[in-house]
Motif scaffolding. Structure first.
Motif, PDB file in Angstrom:
ATOM      1  N   THR A 128       3.100  -9.069   7.822  1.00  0.00           N
ATOM      2  CA  THR A 128       2.746  -8.962   6.041  1.00  0.00           C
ATOM      3  C   THR A 128       1.485  -8.309   5.994  1.00  0.00           C
ATOM      4  O   THR A 128       0.450  -7.561   5.255  1.00  0.00           O
TER       5      THR A 128
ATOM      6  N   GLN B 228      -1.465  -6.001   6.841  1.00  0.00           N
ATOM      7  CA  GLN B 228      -2.508  -5.710   5.081  1.00  0.00           C
ATOM      8  C   GLN B 228      -3.802  -5.711   5.381  1.00  0.00           C
ATOM      9  O   GLN B 228      -4.924  -5.094   5.258  1.00  0.00           O
TER      10      GLN B 228
ATOM     11  N   ASN C  79       5.712  -3.484   4.068  1.00  0.00           N
ATOM     12  CA  ASN C  79       4.988  -4.768   3.715  1.00  0.00           C
ATOM     13  C   ASN C  79       5.513  -4.730   2.535  1.00  0.00           C
ATOM     14  O   ASN C  79       5.563  -6.222   2.180  1.00  0.00           O
TER      15      ASN C  79
ATOM     16  N   PHE D 263       6.960  -9.361   1.821  1.00  0.00           N
ATOM     17  CA  PHE D 263       6.054  -9.651   1.351  1.00  0.00           C
ATOM     18  C   PHE D 263       7.019 -10.496   0.823  1.00  0.00           C
ATOM     19  O   PHE D 263       6.845 -11.525  -0.126  1.00  0.00           O
TER      20      PHE D 263
END
Length: 322
Positions: free
Chosen positions: A202, A206, A138, A142
């Motif tokens: 991403t 999350q 992630n 990102f």
């Protein structure tokens, strides 16, 4: 629900009106135009001919007259004439719109196929080695801009390995409507769709991971476990059901992101969609195409936010937006 949707649609009308004014002002403030650019690219054109064409097209009319004429055309479905392509903007968009819709749909599906399993694993087995790998993935996606990732994917899988085509949306040698045609469309779609999906996972990962972590320590989950409910049913019926609410609400905003991302992806991969057309029209000062596309992007943004609110209010009975 009906009153809420109607109220939001009515709210969109003045928003679109303000957007149209801003678009028109910015288009007029940009230097040059498509006709003036043809003095260099077309040796048959001269300054006198360009001047006559501008007068015929009403380009010397007062700004408010041009704006009213443009708005009337939009209301009647007439987006104007492309000076570069010498065709109506509606005809120009018709050949490219479905390519962008196809690419955006493929990115959305791939994104959820990747992000939902990863988000569930990361949220359920927090701080495990799998969760740490997912968090690392992630952070990496990102921090990597879309155009950088797209260029890396294109270089490796397109140029070095040669597994996929590097531009276009279909092989021009195959016949339209055949099985080979659709396989070629799929072959040209894989690289840009994969690049867009990797970056767009991403936020979903999350959100879902954090929601699962927060939900699994709430009282109603503890009560279900205390009653002896099977752990798999606790996750399926209680934790995941509540954790998916933000993901469902985020769907509309995901659509908005896909529209913006298509500009980069279609330009890098030479994919003939409205994103690539938007960039080329700006460079060629084809403002009738630019203004039409910005209006379409703005309308899609408003529809995306409306869709998010509708989904959230539909899946969560505790919310009473009305």
């Amino acid at each position: 629900m009906f009153k809420f949707i109607l109220r939001r649609i009515l709210t969109m009308i003045p928003q679109l009106f303000i957007l149209s004014i801003l678009i028109f002002i910015m288009a007029k403030a940009m230097p040059g135009d498509a006709l003036t650019g043809q003095l260099v690219s077309n040796p048959k054109m001269d300054a006198k001919t360009i001047l006559e064409l501008k007068q015929k097209l009403g380009m010397f009319d007062p700004p408010y007259v041009q704006y009213v004429r443009w708005i009337k055309g939009l209301v009647h479905g007439d987006l104007g004439l492309s000076m570069i392509h010498q065709t109506k903007v509606t005809h120009l968009l018709a050949g490219r719109m479905w390519n962008t819709v196809l690419l955006s749909g493929a990115i959305l599906i791939l994104s959820y196929l990747i992000s939902i399993p990863l988000g569930i694993v990361g949220g359920r087995w927090t701080d495990s080695w799998a969760d740490k790998m997912i968090v690392g993935y992630n952070y990496l996606t990102f921090a990597t801009p879309l155009f950088i990732l797209a260029l890396i994917v294109l270089f490796i899988f397109g140029f070095i390995l040669g597994w996929f085509p590097t531009s276009g949306s279909v092989d021009i040698r195959v016949e339209n409507g055949t099985f080979a045609y659709y396989m070629s469309k799929l072959d040209h779609l894989i690289l840009p769709a994969f690049s867009g999906a990797i970056v767009s996972t991403t936020v979903t990962i999350q959100y879902l991971r954090n929601e699962i972590i927060d939900t699994k320590i709430k009282d109603f989950v503890k009560t279900a476990r205390a009653k002896g409910v099977n752990e798999s049913k606790v996750y399926t019926n209680h934790i995941l059901r509540n954790s998916f609410l933000p993901i469902a609400a985020f769907l509309g905003y995901e659509i908005v992101y896909l529209i913006g991302g298509s500009v980069f992806l279609e330009t890098i991969y030479g994919y003939p969609g409205i994103g690539q057309l938007f960039v080329s029209s700006i460079l060629q000062r084809d403002f009738s195409v630019v203004t039409a596309l910005v209006m379409i992007f703005g309308l899609a943004t408003l529809i995306g936010t409306l869709l998010s609110d509708i989904i959230l209010s539909a899946v969560d009975p505790r919310i009473r937006i009305e």
